[in-house]
Design a protein around this motif. Structure first.
Motif, PDB file in Angstrom:
ATOM      1  N   HIS A 277      46.871  36.550  21.235  1.00  0.00           N
ATOM      2  CA  HIS A 277      46.654  35.683  21.393  1.00  0.00           C
ATOM      3  C   HIS A 277      45.544  34.967  21.341  1.00  0.00           C
ATOM      4  O   HIS A 277      45.405  33.631  20.998  1.00  0.00           O
ATOM      5  CB  HIS A 277      46.508  34.966  23.379  1.00  0.00           C
ATOM      6  CG  HIS A 277      46.188  33.799  24.797  1.00  0.00           C
ATOM      7  ND1 HIS A 277      46.689  33.009  23.975  1.00  0.00           N
ATOM      8  CD2 HIS A 277      44.984  34.342  25.544  1.00  0.00           C
ATOM      9  CE1 HIS A 277      45.851  32.121  24.627  1.00  0.00           C
ATOM     10  NE2 HIS A 277      44.864  33.220  24.936  1.00  0.00           N
TER      11      HIS A 277
ATOM     12  N   HIS B  23      37.105  34.140  24.324  1.00  0.00           N
ATOM     13  CA  HIS B  23      37.374  33.186  24.997  1.00  0.00           C
ATOM     14  C   HIS B  23      38.255  34.104  26.680  1.00  0.00           C
ATOM     15  O   HIS B  23      37.396  33.931  27.367  1.00  0.00           O
ATOM     16  CB  HIS B  23      38.270  32.220  24.949  1.00  0.00           C
ATOM     17  CG  HIS B  23      39.418  31.721  25.190  1.00  0.00           C
ATOM     18  ND1 HIS B  23      40.341  32.255  23.627  1.00  0.00           N
ATOM     19  CD2 HIS B  23      40.269  31.845  26.074  1.00  0.00           C
ATOM     20  CE1 HIS B  23      41.644  32.796  24.086  1.00  0.00           C
ATOM     21  NE2 HIS B  23      42.195  32.363  25.218  1.00  0.00           N
ATOM     22  N   ASP B  24      39.180  34.988  26.449  1.00  0.00           N
ATOM     23  CA  ASP B  24      39.508  36.026  27.364  1.00  0.00           C
ATOM     24  C   ASP B  24      39.150  37.586  26.995  1.00  0.00           C
ATOM     25  O   ASP B  24      40.002  38.277  27.903  1.00  0.00           O
ATOM     26  CB  ASP B  24      41.118  36.046  27.027  1.00  0.00           C
ATOM     27  CG  ASP B  24      41.726  34.684  27.634  1.00  0.00           C
ATOM     28  OD1 ASP B  24      41.266  33.497  28.427  1.00  0.00           O
ATOM     29  OD2 ASP B  24      42.849  34.059  27.249  1.00  0.00           O
TER      30      ASP B  24
ATOM     31  N   HIS C 114      36.585  27.616  30.534  1.00  0.00           N
ATOM     32  CA  HIS C 114      37.909  27.628  29.927  1.00  0.00           C
ATOM     33  C   HIS C 114      39.422  27.631  30.637  1.00  0.00           C
ATOM     34  O   HIS C 114      39.778  27.512  30.891  1.00  0.00           O
ATOM     35  CB  HIS C 114      38.152  28.587  28.421  1.00  0.00           C
ATOM     36  CG  HIS C 114      38.548  29.805  29.070  1.00  0.00           C
ATOM     37  ND1 HIS C 114      38.124  30.467  28.447  1.00  0.00           N
ATOM     38  CD2 HIS C 114      40.038  30.295  28.927  1.00  0.00           C
ATOM     39  CE1 HIS C 114      38.958  31.418  28.968  1.00  0.00           C
ATOM     40  NE2 HIS C 114      39.672  31.676  29.224  1.00  0.00           N
TER      41      HIS C 114
ATOM     42  N   ASP D 255      44.115  27.093  24.456  1.00  0.00           N
ATOM     43  CA  ASP D 255      44.407  28.152  24.640  1.00  0.00           C
ATOM     44  C   ASP D 255      45.790  28.060  25.631  1.00  0.00           C
ATOM     45  O   ASP D 255      46.846  28.917  25.550  1.00  0.00           O
ATOM     46  CB  ASP D 255      43.181  28.312  26.120  1.00  0.00           C
ATOM     47  CG  ASP D 255      43.725  29.394  26.834  1.00  0.00           C
ATOM     48  OD1 ASP D 255      43.963  30.333  26.704  1.00  0.00           O
ATOM     49  OD2 ASP D 255      43.194  29.286  28.078  1.00  0.00           O
TER      50      ASP D 255
ATOM     51  N   ARG E 266      52.995  30.873  22.563  1.00  0.00           N
ATOM     52  CA  ARG E 266      52.850  30.111  24.307  1.00  0.00           C
ATOM     53  C   ARG E 266      54.342  29.961  24.340  1.00  0.00           C
ATOM     54  O   ARG E 266      54.596  29.026  23.502  1.00  0.00           O
ATOM     55  CB  ARG E 266      51.789  28.892  24.627  1.00  0.00           C
ATOM     56  CG  ARG E 266      49.993  29.668  24.733  1.00  0.00           C
ATOM     57  CD  ARG E 266      49.990  30.059  25.742  1.00  0.00           C
ATOM     58  NE  ARG E 266      48.485  30.396  26.237  1.00  0.00           N
ATOM     59  CZ  ARG E 266      48.425  31.100  27.253  1.00  0.00           C
ATOM     60  NH1 ARG E 266      49.052  31.479  28.164  1.00  0.00           N
ATOM     61  NH2 ARG E 266      47.561  30.390  27.960  1.00  0.00           N
TER      62      ARG E 266
HETATM   63 FE   LIG Z   1      43.427  32.248  26.967  1.00  0.00          FE
END
Ligand SMILES: [Fe+2]
Ligand SMILES: [Fe+2]
Length: 331
Positions: free
Chosen positions: A18, A47-48, A107, A125, A131
């Protein structure tokens, strides 16, 4: 490097994919958003990083990095996985670019400052090609041609989804939506009941405070906007006080020190200087009457002396205020 940090943080392979897809999409559309593709890629890729950490670890990382969770965040630490990730990446030296760290911090909830990079990450995101929702396609389409609309759409989709599921919506997300809808929405504008104009005195003061060794006093912001960033001490003028009195009061409230004989430096009034209100700042400089213990308070969660050769990056346009001070006064 990537593999190692993903291992340290125990990121699952599905989440790594992702993040890679988010990064690739961001790099692709970055030029249209006036962002460097390398910077966009880095923000997406990491970011995650903290998304899968245990709640107590997320809270610990935040506190260690100077972010003080609000009560509703303490109850839902996952809301802070952006902030925790930025703290982890900074601590491990994986990301040093403050703008990338800021975007990663913001975010999850779209908390300020939502820089162009932070907005792109917010959109990517939710819209990256992996997604599984129909709206992802719409977000990608908008991101490729209309950044403003893409960002607004991403916020409205998130809010609609959370509302439909009966889930908590972070105040920062609602406020970001209102700002994106109308920069002068009712929430931001506080009208005077008599004349319909500003209710607050929309003026702040900022203080450049030096000590006997020529070091400068900075505070770390404990609240949004720019929570966690270093800044000059300062804040809104109260009714019934002069700007000179306000700067002495703000320095006292935020650091515990007395500013001696503040002298006026300049007005800082560029419309985008504080992200939303266009607040006018009156900048002052002076020396501290005593250099006793620093006691951070009010908006500040930390305060320290810095030498001019080792300054951190500063919130708002405080870097510009300091540059002018160096040019006109100090050198
Ligand atoms: Fe994410
Ligand atoms: Fe996330």
């Amino acid at each position: 490097m990537e593999k190692k940090i993903f291992e340290i943080a125990g990121v699952e392979p599905g989440r790594v994919r992702h993040m890679e897809r988010t990064a690739a999409f961001m790099a692709e559309v970055a030029p249209l958003w006036n962002i460097s593709p390398a910077r966009a890629y880095q923000a997406g890729l990491y970011h995650d990083i903290a998304r899968g950490l245990p709640p107590e670890e997320i809270l610990r990382l935040c506190r260690e990095g100077g972010t003080h969770p609000e009560p509703w965040e303490e109850e839902r630490p996952l809301l802070l996985h952006g902030e925790a990730g930025a703290c982890l990446l900074k601590r491990e030296g994986i990301v040093t670019d403050e703008e990338v760290l800021t975007a990663i911090s913001s975010h999850v909830t779209a908390r300020p400052p939502m820089t162009p990079l932070a907005r792109l990450l917010y959109v990517a995101d939710k819209g990256e090609p992996g997604r599984k929702w129909e709206e992802g396609r719409l977000l990608r389409k908008l991101a490729r041609k209309a950044p403003r609309e893409a960002y607004f759409k991403a916020l409205s989709l998130v809010i609609a989804f959370l509302g439909k599921e009966g889930l908590f919506i972070h105040p920062a997300t609602l406020s970001a939506y209102n700002r994106a809808l109308d920069p002068l929405s009712e929430e931001i504008r506080q009208d005077c009941p008599y004349c319909g104009r500003w209710k607050n005195r929309p003026a702040v003061v900022d203080g450049i405070v030096l000590n006997s060794q020529g070091k400068i006093l900075l505070i770390r912001r404990g609240r949004d906007p720019f929570r966690g960033s270093w800044a000059l001490p300062g804040g809104f003028m109260d009714w019934g006080e002069t700007a000179g009195e306000a700067v002495v009061r703000e320095v006292r409230e935020e650091t515990g020190l007395e500013l001696k004989d503040p002298r006026f430096l300049a007005v800082f009034d560029s419309p985008g200087r504080d992200l939303e209100r266009g607040t006018v700042s009156l900048a002052y400089y002076g020396t501290a009457a005593d250099e006793g213990d620093l006691r951070p308070g009010d908006d500040a969660c930390d305060s320290r002396w810095f030498s001019f050769s080792a300054l951190p990056s500063l919130a708002f346009d405080h870097g510009k205020i300091l540059s002018l001070f160096m040019e006109r006064v100090r050198l």
